[in-house]
Design a protein around this motif. Structure first.
Motif, PDB file in Angstrom:
ATOM      1  N   UNK A 240      38.055  33.462  45.643  1.00  0.00           N
ATOM      2  CA  UNK A 240      38.849  32.243  45.816  1.00  0.00           C
ATOM      3  C   UNK A 240      39.685  31.914  44.586  1.00  0.00           C
ATOM      4  N   UNK A 241      39.381  32.541  43.443  1.00  0.00           N
ATOM      5  CA  UNK A 241      40.223  32.366  42.250  1.00  0.00           C
ATOM      6  C   UNK A 241      41.267  33.474  42.167  1.00  0.00           C
ATOM      7  N   UNK A 242      40.828  34.741  42.155  1.00  0.00           N
ATOM      8  CA  UNK A 242      41.792  35.814  41.889  1.00  0.00           C
ATOM      9  C   UNK A 242      42.767  36.067  43.031  1.00  0.00           C
ATOM     10  N   UNK A 243      42.402  35.689  44.262  1.00  0.00           N
ATOM     11  CA  UNK A 243      43.290  35.934  45.402  1.00  0.00           C
ATOM     12  C   UNK A 243      44.579  35.118  45.285  1.00  0.00           C
ATOM     13  N   UNK A 244      44.576  34.094  44.449  1.00  0.00           N
ATOM     14  CA  UNK A 244      45.784  33.291  44.240  1.00  0.00           C
ATOM     15  C   UNK A 244      46.801  33.992  43.345  1.00  0.00           C
ATOM     16  N   UNK A 245      46.384  35.113  42.760  1.00  0.00           N
ATOM     17  CA  UNK A 245      47.253  35.783  41.795  1.00  0.00           C
ATOM     18  C   UNK A 245      47.585  37.229  42.179  1.00  0.00           C
ATOM     19  N   UNK A 246      46.622  37.939  42.758  1.00  0.00           N
ATOM     20  CA  UNK A 246      46.814  39.347  43.115  1.00  0.00           C
ATOM     21  C   UNK A 246      46.134  39.633  44.447  1.00  0.00           C
ATOM     22  N   UNK A 247      46.457  40.795  45.019  1.00  0.00           N
ATOM     23  CA  UNK A 247      45.860  41.181  46.301  1.00  0.00           C
ATOM     24  C   UNK A 247      44.464  41.764  46.143  1.00  0.00           C
ATOM     25  N   UNK A 248      44.230  42.452  45.014  1.00  0.00           N
ATOM     26  CA  UNK A 248      42.923  43.053  44.740  1.00  0.00           C
ATOM     27  C   UNK A 248      42.530  42.725  43.308  1.00  0.00           C
ATOM     28  N   UNK A 249      41.228  42.527  43.090  1.00  0.00           N
ATOM     29  CA  UNK A 249      40.764  42.146  41.752  1.00  0.00           C
ATOM     30  C   UNK A 249      41.176  43.162  40.696  1.00  0.00           C
TER      31      UNK A 249
END
Length: 420
Positions: A240-249
């Motif tokens: 829920x945090x990283x999905x706001x910035x990229x498609x995959x961690x």
């Protein structure tokens, strides 16, 4: 001795020239370690346990030395039991259906002299292969201390079993996972302190917050190591945090995503800041000076790590670490709540200076940092001691005299190390 040599090896000469104030704490650390080596018991199982702790958790090996023998031995065994359990979790080459039964039954295995499970690498593999020596030490502890260790091991194992097949998707998931692997550790420590008759029991939510702060700092710093884990990446940053910035961690580590990666990193650090207030509450309740130092030092290093990682692209290039001399300063200078308030204030100031106007979480980050600084100021206990995590370009070592003095100090330092 091995720790100091490794710390010095890690510290480039240029680093010492920039921070001559590190030299005295490093020398003090050398003396502390020499005394710690002399205190290692001769009995084979205790000798193995203390030497193993020195290898797998060098900082922890230092901080427990100030505790009385009974409590020190209990915390030593407590740590090694959980380190063994954690080794099973860390070994991603093992299939889930192999690890889950071990997680759930590990608290029983610690009393089974015949049980053995080989996994992990390096020193952790040695720990697993000779775990019977840890069991021998466990059986020599007070029954009340054994019960604490058994209970925490059971609860942690159950939590690991739950998350072996569950992704960390939300912040609540992250908090729950970290509670199992770190919050329970601090809760267990609090129970050991009470069982020893030295401290009152710290409320579970406050104790757990300490573990959450420490583990969040590790999870943030160790992004690259975890994401590159073979054969399977370890992913603890919430979706829920990283999905706001990229498609995959894993996309965060690529240079073309640097701006988004920094914003994501800063949100992770900002999320970790919510635990600072409870940490200060917990620390302010301690009475025993040795337990206070044991408890406080890792928390100061955790907030120092967060300050180092905040807005630092090097998190995605490797695991940035506090410089060895700064760690020595923390170990040497963290003695009272005054020291803790001063350190928390300084490291939050470092973060405030790095908050960018275009960061989407800037206002929330500043709000949380200022709230902690207000607590530190309102305590009336803050001192003016500096840890020097950053230095001005116009500092001591940029003068010709400063450079000459620093070189002389480094030469003396090297000589002292050589003759000892």
């Amino acid at each position: 001795m091995h720790l100091v040599k490794k710390l010095i090896k890690m510290a480039a000469m240029a680093d010492i020239l920039k921070h001559p104030e590190d030299i005295y704490p490093l020398l003090k650390l050398k003396m502390v370690l020499r005394n710690a080596e002399k205190q290692i018991p001769n009995q084979p199982h205790w000798y193995f346990c203390y030497k193993m702790l020195q290898k797998v958790a060098r900082g922890f090996f230092i901080t427990i030395q100030q505790l009385d023998t009974e409590l020190r031995n209990s915390i030593l065994i407590f740590y090694l039991v959980l380190r063994a359990l954690d080794t099973v979790e860390d070994d991603t080459s093992l299939p889930s259906d192999t690890r889950v039964p071990i997680f759930k039954a590990f608290y029983q295995h610690i009393y089974d002299p015949e049980w053995k499970f080989s996994c992990g690498t390096g020193d952790c593999k040695v720990l697993m292969d000779q775990f019977y020596l840890v069991k021998t030490g466990l059986l020599e502890l007070k029954t009340s201390h054994q019960e604490v260790i058994k209970d925490v091991t059971k609860r942690m194992g159950a939590g690991m079993a739950k998350f072996i097949c569950k992704e960390v998707e939300t912040i609540d998931d992250l908090n729950e996972y970290v509670h199992y692997v770190a919050g329970l550790v601090v809760i267990g420590l609090s129970k050991l302190f009470r069982a020893s008759g030295l401290e009152d029991l710290t409320p579970d939510p406050i104790a757990s917050s300490v573990g959450l702060l420490l583990q969040n700092a590790n999870i943030i710093r160790d992004y690259l190591e975890d994401i590159n884990e073979i054969p399977k990446p370890r992913m603890f940053w919430p979706t829920h945090i990283w999905i706001n910035y990229v498609d995959k961690l894993e996309d965060l580590k690529y240079e073309e995503n640097s701006v988004k990666a920094l914003h994501c990193l800063n949100e992770m650090v900002t999320n970790a800041l919510v635990h600072l207030e409870n940490c200060l509450k917990g620390l302010s309740s301690f009475r025993d000076p040795a337990i206070f130092r044991f408890y406080a030092t890792p928390q100061v290093m955790a907030i120092g790590t967060l300050a180092l990682c905040y807005n630092n692209i090097e998190v995605y290039r490797g695991a940035p670490k506090l410089r060895p001399g700064l760690i020595a300063q923390v170990l040497h200078q963290t003695r009272t709540m005054s020291d803790v308030y001063g350190a928390f204030f300084e490291f939050t100031s470092v973060m405030k200076a790095k908050v960018g106007k275009n960061d989407p979480n800037a206002s929330l980050t500043l709000s949380r940092l200022e709230a902690i600084q207000k607590i530190c100021r309102d305590s009336g206990l803050m001192n003016n001691r500096k840890f020097y995590i950053v230095r001005s370009d116009q500092g001591f070592c940029n003068s010709a005299l400063g450079v000459i003095i620093s070189i002389a100090l480094c030469t003396i330092f090297a000589y002292i190390l050589a003759i000892n």
